[in-house]
Design an enzyme around this catalytic site. Structure first.
Site, PDB file in Angstrom:
ATOM      1  N   HIS A 167      -2.346   1.863   4.995  1.00 19.79           N
ATOM      2  CA  HIS A 167      -1.510   2.007   3.809  1.00 19.79           C
ATOM      3  C   HIS A 167      -0.336   1.034   3.958  1.00 19.79           C
ATOM      4  O   HIS A 167       0.190   0.844   5.059  1.00 19.79           O
ATOM      5  CB  HIS A 167      -1.013   3.440   3.642  1.00 19.79           C
ATOM      6  CG  HIS A 167      -2.024   4.352   3.022  1.00 19.79           C
ATOM      7  ND1 HIS A 167      -1.967   5.722   3.104  1.00 19.79           N
ATOM      8  CD2 HIS A 167      -3.144   4.063   2.281  1.00 19.79           C
ATOM      9  CE1 HIS A 167      -2.999   6.246   2.445  1.00 19.79           C
ATOM     10  NE2 HIS A 167      -3.733   5.262   1.959  1.00 19.79           N
ATOM     11  N   HIS A 217      -2.506   3.076  10.273  1.00 17.79           N
ATOM     12  CA  HIS A 217      -3.479   3.059   9.174  1.00 17.79           C
ATOM     13  C   HIS A 217      -3.120   1.976   8.184  1.00 17.79           C
ATOM     14  O   HIS A 217      -2.037   1.386   8.252  1.00 17.79           O
ATOM     15  CB  HIS A 217      -3.586   4.441   8.517  1.00 17.79           C
ATOM     16  CG  HIS A 217      -2.357   4.918   7.801  1.00 17.79           C
ATOM     17  ND1 HIS A 217      -1.142   5.087   8.417  1.00 17.79           N
ATOM     18  CD2 HIS A 217      -2.166   5.281   6.500  1.00 17.79           C
ATOM     19  CE1 HIS A 217      -0.256   5.539   7.541  1.00 17.79           C
ATOM     20  NE2 HIS A 217      -0.844   5.655   6.359  1.00 17.79           N
ATOM     21  N   ASP A 240       0.525   8.794   9.433  1.00  8.99           N
ATOM     22  CA  ASP A 240       0.650   9.888   8.488  1.00  8.99           C
ATOM     23  C   ASP A 240      -0.485  10.904   8.697  1.00  8.99           C
ATOM     24  O   ASP A 240      -1.592  10.513   9.032  1.00  8.99           O
ATOM     25  CB  ASP A 240       0.534   9.361   7.067  1.00  8.99           C
ATOM     26  CG  ASP A 240       1.655   8.400   6.686  1.00  8.99           C
ATOM     27  OD1 ASP A 240       2.557   8.146   7.498  1.00  8.99           O
ATOM     28  OD2 ASP A 240       1.601   7.846   5.584  1.00  8.99           O
ATOM     29  N   HIS A 266       9.316   9.730   8.203  1.00  8.97           N
ATOM     30  CA  HIS A 266       8.442   9.490   7.051  1.00  8.97           C
ATOM     31  C   HIS A 266       8.828  10.371   5.858  1.00  8.97           C
ATOM     32  O   HIS A 266       8.006  10.988   5.192  1.00  8.97           O
ATOM     33  CB  HIS A 266       6.966   9.705   7.410  1.00  8.97           C
ATOM     34  CG  HIS A 266       6.026   8.995   6.471  1.00  8.97           C
ATOM     35  ND1 HIS A 266       5.477   9.607   5.363  1.00  8.97           N
ATOM     36  CD2 HIS A 266       5.583   7.721   6.437  1.00  8.97           C
ATOM     37  CE1 HIS A 266       4.714   8.749   4.715  1.00  8.97           C
ATOM     38  NE2 HIS A 266       4.760   7.588   5.346  1.00  8.97           N
ATOM     39  N   ASP A 271       2.797   0.836   3.429  1.00  6.47           N
ATOM     40  CA  ASP A 271       4.100   1.116   4.056  1.00  6.47           C
ATOM     41  C   ASP A 271       4.015   1.182   5.581  1.00  6.47           C
ATOM     42  O   ASP A 271       5.031   1.402   6.250  1.00  6.47           O
ATOM     43  CB  ASP A 271       4.737   2.400   3.469  1.00  6.47           C
ATOM     44  CG  ASP A 271       3.823   3.616   3.550  1.00  6.47           C
ATOM     45  OD1 ASP A 271       2.580   3.444   3.545  1.00  6.47           O
ATOM     46  OD2 ASP A 271       4.342   4.738   3.618  1.00  6.47           O
ATOM     47  N   HIS A 272       2.812   0.954   6.112  1.00  8.92           N
ATOM     48  CA  HIS A 272       2.649   0.946   7.574  1.00  8.92           C
ATOM     49  C   HIS A 272       2.182  -0.406   8.122  1.00  8.92           C
ATOM     50  O   HIS A 272       2.120  -0.587   9.328  1.00  8.92           O
ATOM     51  CB  HIS A 272       1.680   2.055   8.008  1.00  8.92           C
ATOM     52  CG  HIS A 272       2.224   3.419   7.735  1.00  8.92           C
ATOM     53  ND1 HIS A 272       2.742   4.232   8.702  1.00  8.92           N
ATOM     54  CD2 HIS A 272       2.387   4.087   6.558  1.00  8.92           C
ATOM     55  CE1 HIS A 272       3.181   5.357   8.152  1.00  8.92           C
ATOM     56  NE2 HIS A 272       2.972   5.294   6.846  1.00  8.92           N
ATOM     57  N   HIS A 286      -5.782  11.933   7.261  1.00  6.77           N
ATOM     58  CA  HIS A 286      -5.063  11.327   6.140  1.00  6.77           C
ATOM     59  C   HIS A 286      -6.087  10.789   5.138  1.00  6.77           C
ATOM     60  O   HIS A 286      -7.290  10.948   5.327  1.00  6.77           O
ATOM     61  CB  HIS A 286      -4.128  10.230   6.674  1.00  6.77           C
ATOM     62  CG  HIS A 286      -3.065   9.826   5.709  1.00  6.77           C
ATOM     63  ND1 HIS A 286      -2.368  10.722   4.935  1.00  6.77           N
ATOM     64  CD2 HIS A 286      -2.567   8.599   5.377  1.00  6.77           C
ATOM     65  CE1 HIS A 286      -1.494  10.064   4.182  1.00  6.77           C
ATOM     66  NE2 HIS A 286      -1.602   8.784   4.423  1.00  6.77           N
TER      67      HIS A 286
END
Lengths: 301, 301
Positions: A62, A60, A210, A268, A64-65, A140
Site C-alpha cells: 500500500h 506491504h 498494517d 498508524h 503509504d508504506h 490485511h
C-alpha cells in the site's frame, strides 16, 4: 536499541504528518522499516546517515508504506553510494523498482538485492552474527508482513576475579565467554558458571502494521521487549477497523497483553482524530505500558 | 495567467527544497506540470485544491519529475475523487502507474486516462474551447518534452457606442464578437472593425525542463509571454551542463533572447549553489526580464 519514527500516520502524507517509516538501530545495525512518500526527507530531518542504511524492510504494497522507496533508492545512487542495499518486501516490489529504473535509464551505482516474500508462514529473512529478522504474517487487504528483530544472545561475561583465582591462562577466555568449561593442568574441570556471568539479555522489537486484529501473531511476538502495533482507529470506529482490516487502540493493547510484551508503541493513526493522546488513553485501559509514536520522535530501550 | 512553483530544484528532494512541480492556471483551467516526490504535500501547502486538477503533464521519467505522481493519483482516490484525470507523459508512464495500482490492489475511484507520448515532433496533446497545449521536444538523457500552453484568441469586444449608433439588433452581437460584418435592412454592410475592438491578446506559457542547450525549441516558443527554462548550472559549470544535457543560466537567457519571449523564469537549480540570485545575475547579462522560480512562489502574468 533505538527506534526513530520518521512517519506514523495512515493513508496520505500531509503538511504536518508523514506516512509510515521508521529506523531501528539494534546492535549498531540500522534497519529502515517501511518507506512512505517523503521518507528520504524525513531521514535528512532526523539526521540519519543514508550510508548507514543497508537493509530496507517493506511490510506491504500500500502506497503509504512504500511510495518513498524508489526516491530513496534513486537518491542513494545520485549521492554515489557503493555499498550493497537489500530490500525485503512482497513479491512484485522488484518489478516496481526496476521498471522505474529502466524507464528513467538511471541504474544504481551500487548493488541492489531484492528479497521477495510470498510465504504465509513466519520465516527468517535476515541473519548475521548479532541480529536475526523474521517475518510476522499479518492480516490485511493485501499480502502483509510485520517484522521481528531479535538480538542474538551475546557472549557470557568473564568473571575476572574467578579466572584469576583459578590462575586460568588468557587463552581460555574466549572459550569461557562462549560457555565452555576449563580443564586445569591437574585434570580438575572448572564449570563455566564459576568463571562467567550470564550475558546481557538480548532485546527484541516487533513491528506489526498494517493488520486487523490477529491473534495468530501472539506466539510469534511473545515476551518481546517492544511491540509497535498499528492502532488506526479508536474503539468507537471498531466496525470500520474490522472492515478495512485495521486495529483499534484497544485491540492493539489486547494483543500486547496476551503476548506479554514489555512495552507497546502505538502508531498508524487515522488523521480523523485531532489529538493522538486518545489512543494512549484507550490502550491503557487494557495494557499499562503504552508509548505513542509520533513523527520525529525517538525511543531508546 | 498564474504560475505557482511547487518545487524547482534539481535531483533530490531535501528538507528545504522540492523537486520539479508547478501549477499553471490559465483561462480558469489548472494544469499540473511535473510531479516530483512530495508534490501532493506542496499542493496542500500552497492551498491548491486537488479537485481543480484534471490534467497532469510529465516532461520525462527522471525521478525528480515524476516520483510524486503515484502518490498524488492514490491520494486523489483515497479522497473519493470521481472526476476524470488525464496524464500526459512519455511512453511507459502508464505501466509504472498501473503496475503499482495493481500490486497494491488500490484502483482509482475515478477514470484515469493516459496519453503516452513518443513523437519527436511537436504535437497538440490537449485542446478545448479556450486553451491548446503542444509538446516542445527537448534534448535530454531520456525522452523529454516541454509543454507550450496557449490561450486561444478570445471573442472580439463589442463597441457598445457603435452598435447603438447603427441601431443594430442584439441578435447580431454574438456574430460581431466572432468577427462577422452586419448587413443593415437597407443593404448597407457595416464592417466588423467599426463595431468591435480587438480581443485581449491571448497569453502563452512555455515550460522547458530538462534540456541541454537546444535552439530547435526557438521556433516553437517564439514570442511567448512567459518562458520557464531550466538553468541547472552557472556558466562556470558549462561543461558539466553539456555533459548532463542541462543548461546554464546564460544558455537559458540566450534561448529567451533568440525566441524573443517577454519574460524568462529560471528554475531547476542545482543545489550546489547556496544562493539562487546568482542565476538571475548571470542570465541578466544576456536577457533583461528574468524572474527566479522558488518553491512556494507565485507569479501573475
Amino acid at each position: 536499541m533505538k527506534l526513530t519514527i520518521l512517519g506514523c500516520y495512515a493513508a496520505t502524507p500531509r503538511t504536518i504528518t508523514n506516512p509510515t517509516s521508521q529506523v531501528l538501530e539494534i546492535k549498531n545495525r540500522m534497519f529502515l522499516i517501511d518507506c512512505g512518500e517523503g521518507t528520504q526527507v524525513q531521514l535528512r530531518k532526523n539526521k540519519i546517515k543514508f550510508s548507514k542504511i543497508n537493509h530496507i524492510f517493506i511490510s506491504h504494497l500500500h502506497g503509504d508504506h512504500f511510495f518513498g522507496l524508489i526516491g530513496t533508492i534513486s537518491t542513494f545512487a545520485l549521492l554515489g553510494r557503493t555499498t550493497d542495499l537489500h530490500i525485503y518486501g512482497p513479491k512484485g516490489i522488484k518489478e516496481i523498482i526496476t521498471l522505474q529504473l529502466r524507464l528513467s535509464n538511471s541504474w544504481t551505482t551500487y548493488e541492489l538485492f531484492f528479497h521477495e516474500l510470498e510465504s504465509k508462514e513466519s520465516e527468517i529473512i535476515f541473519e548475521d552474527q548479532k541480529v536475526i529478522v523474521k517475518t510476522i504474517p499479518l492480516k490485511h487487504r493485501v499480502y502483509t508482513n510485520g517484522f521481528l528483530f531479535q538480538e542474538k544472545p551475546g557472549d557470557r561475561k568473564l568473571n575476572v576475579d574467578a579466572v584469576q583465582n583459578y590462575n586460568i591462562d588468557t587463552c581460555y577466555y574466549q572459550k569461557i565467554k562462549g560457555g565452555g568449561n576449563v580443564t586445569l593442568e591437574d585434570g580438575t574441570i572448572i564449570e563455566n558458571e564459576k568463571l562467567s556471568f550470564d550475558p546481557i539479555p538480548p532485546m527484541s522489537y516487533a513491528f506489526c502494521s498494517d493488520t486487523g486484529y490477529h491473534e495468530a501473531v501472539i506466539p510469534l511476538i511473545e515476551n518481546v521487549d517492544v511491540l509497535y502495533h498499528e492502532s488506526t482507529f479508536l474503539d468507537s470506529e471498531e466496525s470500520l477497523a474490522g472492515k478495512t482490516l485495521h486495529c483499534t487502540a484497544k485491540e492493539a493493547a489486547t494483543i500486547a497483553l496476551k503476548a506479554n510484551v514489555k512495552q507497546l508503541v502505538l502508531g498508524h493513526y487515522s488523521t480523523r482524530y485531532g489529538d493522538i493522546t486518545v489512543f494512549k488513553e484507550e490502550a491503557e485501559t487494557i495494557f499499562p505500558n503504552v508509548l505513542l509514536a509520533d513523527d520525529g520522535r525517538s525511543f531508546e530501550f
